[in-house]
Design a protein around this motif. Structure first.
Motif, PDB file in Angstrom:
ATOM      1  N   ALA A 171       0.828  -1.207   0.000  1.00 30.70           N
ATOM      2  CA  ALA A 171       0.000   0.000   0.000  1.00 30.70           C
ATOM      3  C   ALA A 171       0.860   1.254   0.000  1.00 30.70           C
ATOM      4  O   ALA A 171       0.558   2.238  -0.684  1.00 30.70           O
ATOM      5  N   ALA A 172       1.954   1.234   0.780  1.00 28.04           N
ATOM      6  CA  ALA A 172       2.847   2.393   0.808  1.00 28.04           C
ATOM      7  C   ALA A 172       3.496   2.617  -0.555  1.00 28.04           C
ATOM      8  O   ALA A 172       3.631   3.763  -1.010  1.00 28.04           O
ATOM      9  N   ALA A 173       3.883   1.525  -1.229  1.00 30.55           N
ATOM     10  CA  ALA A 173       4.496   1.669  -2.547  1.00 30.55           C
ATOM     11  C   ALA A 173       3.502   2.220  -3.566  1.00 30.55           C
ATOM     12  O   ALA A 173       3.844   3.054  -4.405  1.00 30.55           O
ATOM     13  N   ALA A 182       2.932   5.884  -2.818  1.00 33.06           N
ATOM     14  CA  ALA A 182       4.086   6.693  -3.205  1.00 33.06           C
ATOM     15  C   ALA A 182       4.148   6.898  -4.711  1.00 33.06           C
ATOM     16  O   ALA A 182       4.604   7.944  -5.192  1.00 33.06           O
ATOM     17  N   GLY A 183       3.680   5.909  -5.471  1.00 32.73           N
ATOM     18  CA  GLY A 183       3.731   6.035  -6.926  1.00 32.73           C
ATOM     19  C   GLY A 183       2.534   6.707  -7.534  1.00 32.73           C
ATOM     20  O   GLY A 183       2.519   7.008  -8.734  1.00 32.73           O
ATOM     21  N   TYR A 184       1.485   6.965  -6.724  1.00 31.44           N
ATOM     22  CA  TYR A 184       0.259   7.550  -7.274  1.00 31.44           C
ATOM     23  C   TYR A 184       0.458   8.951  -7.852  1.00 31.44           C
ATOM     24  O   TYR A 184      -0.038   9.234  -8.954  1.00 31.44           O
ATOM     25  N   LEU A 209      -8.681   9.410  -9.201  1.00 30.34           N
ATOM     26  CA  LEU A 209      -9.781   9.013  -8.336  1.00 30.34           C
ATOM     27  C   LEU A 209     -10.970   9.914  -8.599  1.00 30.34           C
ATOM     28  O   LEU A 209     -10.854  11.141  -8.561  1.00 30.34           O
ATOM     29  N   GLU A 210     -12.114   9.297  -8.873  1.00 29.14           N
ATOM     30  CA  GLU A 210     -13.355  10.030  -9.093  1.00 29.14           C
ATOM     31  C   GLU A 210     -14.414   9.473  -8.161  1.00 29.14           C
ATOM     32  O   GLU A 210     -14.836   8.326  -8.305  1.00 29.14           O
ATOM     33  N   GLY A 211     -14.831  10.282  -7.190  1.00 29.80           N
ATOM     34  CA  GLY A 211     -15.819   9.827  -6.229  1.00 29.80           C
ATOM     35  C   GLY A 211     -15.333   8.674  -5.376  1.00 29.80           C
ATOM     36  O   GLY A 211     -16.118   7.807  -4.989  1.00 29.80           O
ATOM     37  N   GLY A 212     -14.039   8.658  -5.102  1.00 30.31           N
ATOM     38  CA  GLY A 212     -13.485   7.580  -4.293  1.00 30.31           C
ATOM     39  C   GLY A 212     -13.197   6.308  -5.054  1.00 30.31           C
ATOM     40  O   GLY A 212     -12.752   5.327  -4.464  1.00 30.31           O
TER      41      GLY A 212
END
Length: 780
Positions: free
Chosen positions: A592-594, A597-599, A607-610
């Protein structure tokens, strides 16, 4: 003798790359110093070091003249010896002493008797479930390597495998033949009788593949299944033989013709091969008829949906006309109720155009319904009955509009026809397409044994109900009936609430007939849900393969518990429950951290509406330099024919080693590489043996056919393809698309079950696909 190329026995590759030389055959400084201390001459130094690196790579000592020259030269350069130094020993005693030096350094004790005993025990245990000699040799190799034993010679393992395999199979053949009675044995023998007119036997007919799932072919395949069942209880004959052995015996019988079976001197083996083939064919026939059943039900539903669309299109004009009539009624009512239209009301409603007047005062309430308006003093009719005159005026206008639209009766009939299909419920239309299938579907329901894979038995109970009342002729049937079974009367009932959807419930029930169900619609409903639960695995077919009960094939926890420690060790995960949970939490947290970090740098993901949305990439125009580079590469690439490419890939990867007779023996072909390359070209290019043999000298259509149908099957082709794919993945060009840990999907879904009757055997979509498929591309 089994070819060494078909086993995992360690040996030098035909082509050893520079990277492999550096990784596997480069001695360390410590090893070089050790070898110098143990030898007195350069040839002995080179020989000892070559043996050391060869044993580390292979697990045994090859002959020095069998070591590839490229390996000897690489070791010589690492030792910085002159080019004229050869790897050799003066005497056998010196070679023996050198091998002891290597064993002592590596901590290996040479015990040929122990290694032979371990290998034989492993082969005997594996021979109970496996039959291919190459697989048995591989099992022995795995045991010896795990025990840290020096590997014996390949011929030693091959001879042990041949002897033990023959002994184990002999026991299976004898036990199977003893269970087959004289009547069934005579029936099996009749399968090999060749008809002089057609020159074909019943044995050949058994191996005929299924065809398209038409209704006629469905009936033929169902009859074929019943004929197979009539040959005898193969599950009783083969009791105690593992499925893997049965499958291998069946594969050997499948590629053997009647002439070869008749020449087989061992009657017990011939009967076992026939029984195994029939057993496998019985399971396959159940899979095929179940597949066809599911496909026919899917076609029935598709036809129902299509007819609903046709009816909607057919009634589209009628619907528009009814809407126009309704609009005219509203307009007339509104016009009659406006104040200016009330002037001059004289109580004598007439038609301005002189048309026929309609006396709405004569229209009373329906029979049995009191006229509340006449008796209710709260109804305000206005002074001097003005309200009543307005009602008369509106009624005249409405009835006039309805009369001009075709009349009340005609409009009501049109409304009923359109309203019957105004929703998405096409289920009432299925019964018309089901009629032609009814007999064969009931035959199928009686021919196969169904079992629930969970505690839910609603569909199975419903199937038993419709089978019990199959011969009823009424349009409607009670939810609880009394039927005759032999000399007894049995009460059967059905609960459609346990499985039917709301649309089906509306189709099956009628408020005017409580406790009754529409009989034919009920049959369609039950068979439709039966097909759905077979596809989902909620129902299983006893004796089948693809539709077998998955839960019955799983290992029990008692069986798994003994294997947990070894599995966790191989998988690299903890065995303790709490430690395992903490281990995966840590892994998920790191992942999840990786991802987080890459997002920010991932411009394709937003992300649209979660919810994550992956943007579609637009291809960029090719740069002029890329076009020039492509042209330069194409100029330098040599022209190669497809046969050349196949032959080179076979030589470099050895993919052809997977092909051979079903018995596991080596093929009796002089040039196996050439024959299998031509066979792959003939079938892979979709040309066929006859067409290739017509344009190619030195090979006949029969030779290609034999190699393609008797030496190859789906599993062998898959293994050969894996060799080519794995070899390509090692090339530098494969890394241009990534490191091989990611995959790309285009998102398109194809309903292979309904749109392609051959999808489950397609190379692209794989086996067992029943609901849909998404095309997947590996990102090397």
């Amino acid at each position: 003798m089994t070819s060494i190329d078909r086993t995992a026995y360690p040996r030098f590759k035909r082509m050893i790359t520079t990277r492999e030389l550096a990784d596997s055959f480069t001695p360390s400084n410590e090893e070089i110093e050790w070898a110098r201390d143990m030898t007195l001459s350069d040839p002995h130094l080179l020989a000892l070091t070559v043996w050391l690196k060869s044993y580390q790579r292979l697990g045994y000592f090859p002959k020095l003249d069998e070591v590839p020259q490229v390996v000897v030269e690489h070791v010589r350069e690492a030792l910085r010896l002159p080019a004229d130094v050869m790897a050799e020993v003066d005497a056998t005693r010196t070679a023996k002493r050198h091998r002891e030096f290597v064993r002592t350094r590596l901590g290996v004790k040479y015990n040929a008797a122990k290694a032979r005993i371990l290998a034989e025990e492993a082969i005997r245990a594996a021979a109970q479930t496996k039959d291919n000699p190459a697989d048995l040799i591989n099992v022995a190799l795995d045991m010896l390597i795990r025990q840290g034993c020096e590997l014996p010679g390949y011929t030693t393992l091959d001879e042990a495998t041949k002897t033990i395999r023959t002994q184990v199979n002999r026991g299976f053949f004898t036990a199977t033949a003893a269970r087959i009675g004289p009547a069934h044995r005579a029936g099996l023998e009749r399968l090999m009788v060749v008809d002089p007119a057609t020159r074909r036997s019943a044995f050949d007919a058994l191996k005929a593949p299924p065809k398209a799932a038409t209704l006629g072919r469905f009936k033929e395949r169902l009859q074929y299944m019943l004929e197979l069942d009539a040959l005898g209880p193969t599950e009783v004959w083969l009791r105690g033989i593992p499925p893997g052995k049965v499958g291998h015996f069946a594969g050997e019988a499948r590629v053997t013709d009647v002439a070869d079976l008749s020449k087989m001197k061992d009657d017990a083996k011939r009967l076992t091969l026939l029984a195994s083939l029939i057993h496998v064919l019985r399971a396959a026939a159940r899979d095929e008829v179940t597949d066809m059943f599911c496909k026919r039900m899917a076609i029935i539903h598709r036809k129902g949906r299509d007819q609903l669309e046709d009816l909607r299109e057919e009634h589209r004009a009628e619907s528009e006309r009814l809407l126009e009539v309704f609009g005219e009624v509203l307009a007339a009512a509104r016009e009659a109720s406006e104040p200016e239209s009330l002037e001059g009301i004289d109580g004598a409603a007439g038609d301005e155009d002189g048309d026929r007047a309609v006396d709405v005062s004569a229209i009373g309430p329906p029979d049995g319904v009191a006229d509340d308006k006449a008796e209710d003093p709260a109804v305000d009719v206005g002074p001097d009955g003005a309200g009543e005159e307005v009602a008369v005026r509106i009624g005249q206008a409405v009835l006039k509009a309805l009369e001009s639209g075709g009349g009340l009766e005609q409009l009501m009939a049109a409304h009923q026809a359109v309203a019957a299909f105004h929703g998405n419920n096409y289920l009432p239309l299925l019964e018309a397409f089901y009629r032609s299938h009814r007999a064969v579907l009931f035959t199928l329901a009686g021919a196969i044994e169904l079992e629930a894979t969970s505690a839910e038995r609603g569909v199975l109970d419903a199937l038993e109900f419709i089978r019990a009342v199959r011969h009823r002729r009424g349009e409607w049937i009670e939810e609880t009936c009394v039927v005759n079974r032999g000399n007894e009367q049995v009460r059967v009932s059905i609960d459609i609430n346990a499985f039917a959807s709301e649309m089906w419930k509306r189709t099956l029930r009628d408020k005017r007939r409580p406790g009754m169900l529409a009989r034919r619609h009920l049959e369609v409903c039950v068979f439709s849900h039966l097909a759905a639960e077979l596809r989902s695995g909620d129902l299983a077919v006893a004796g089948s393969d693809s539709y077998a009960n998955l839960h019955a094939q799983m290992m029990t926890w008692e069986e798994c518990e003994a294997e947990v420690a070894d599995f966790c060790e191989q998988a690299g995960i903890p065995t303790d429950a709490k430690t395992l949970v903490a281990f995966y939490k840590e892994k998920l947290t790191e992942t999840a951290a990786a991802v987080n970090a890459g997002y920010p740098a991932n411009t394709d993901l937003r992300l649209e509406g979660g919810k994550p949305v992956l943007a579609r990439r637009k291809g960029a125009d090719r740069r002029p330099s890329a076009i020039i580079l492509e042209g330069a590469i194409l100029e330098r690439l040599p022209d190669r024919s497809l046969l050349d490419i196949l032959a080179r890939s076979a030589h470099l990867t050895g993919w052809h080693r997977h092909f051979g007779p079903a018995s596991g023996s080596d093929p009796k072909i002089r040039d196996t590489l050439g024959r299998y390359v031509v066979t792959a070209f003939a079938y892979g290019g979709n040309l066929g043996p006859t067409e290739v043999a017509r344009h190619m000298r030195g090979v006949s259509a029969h030779e290609i056919y034999t190699a393609g149908n008797k030496h190859a099957d789906g599993d062998k082709i898959h293994k050969a393809s894996a060799d080519v794919i794995n070899a390509f993945a090692k090339l530098d060009v494969a890394r241009m698309w990534g490191d091989g840990r990611a995959a790309a999907v285009d998102g398109s879904q194809i309903e292979t079950w309904e749109n392609n009757l051959l999808a489950e055997s397609s190379i692209r979509y794989g086996t067992g696909v029943r609901t849909g498929s998404r095309s997947l591309t590996l990102a090397a």
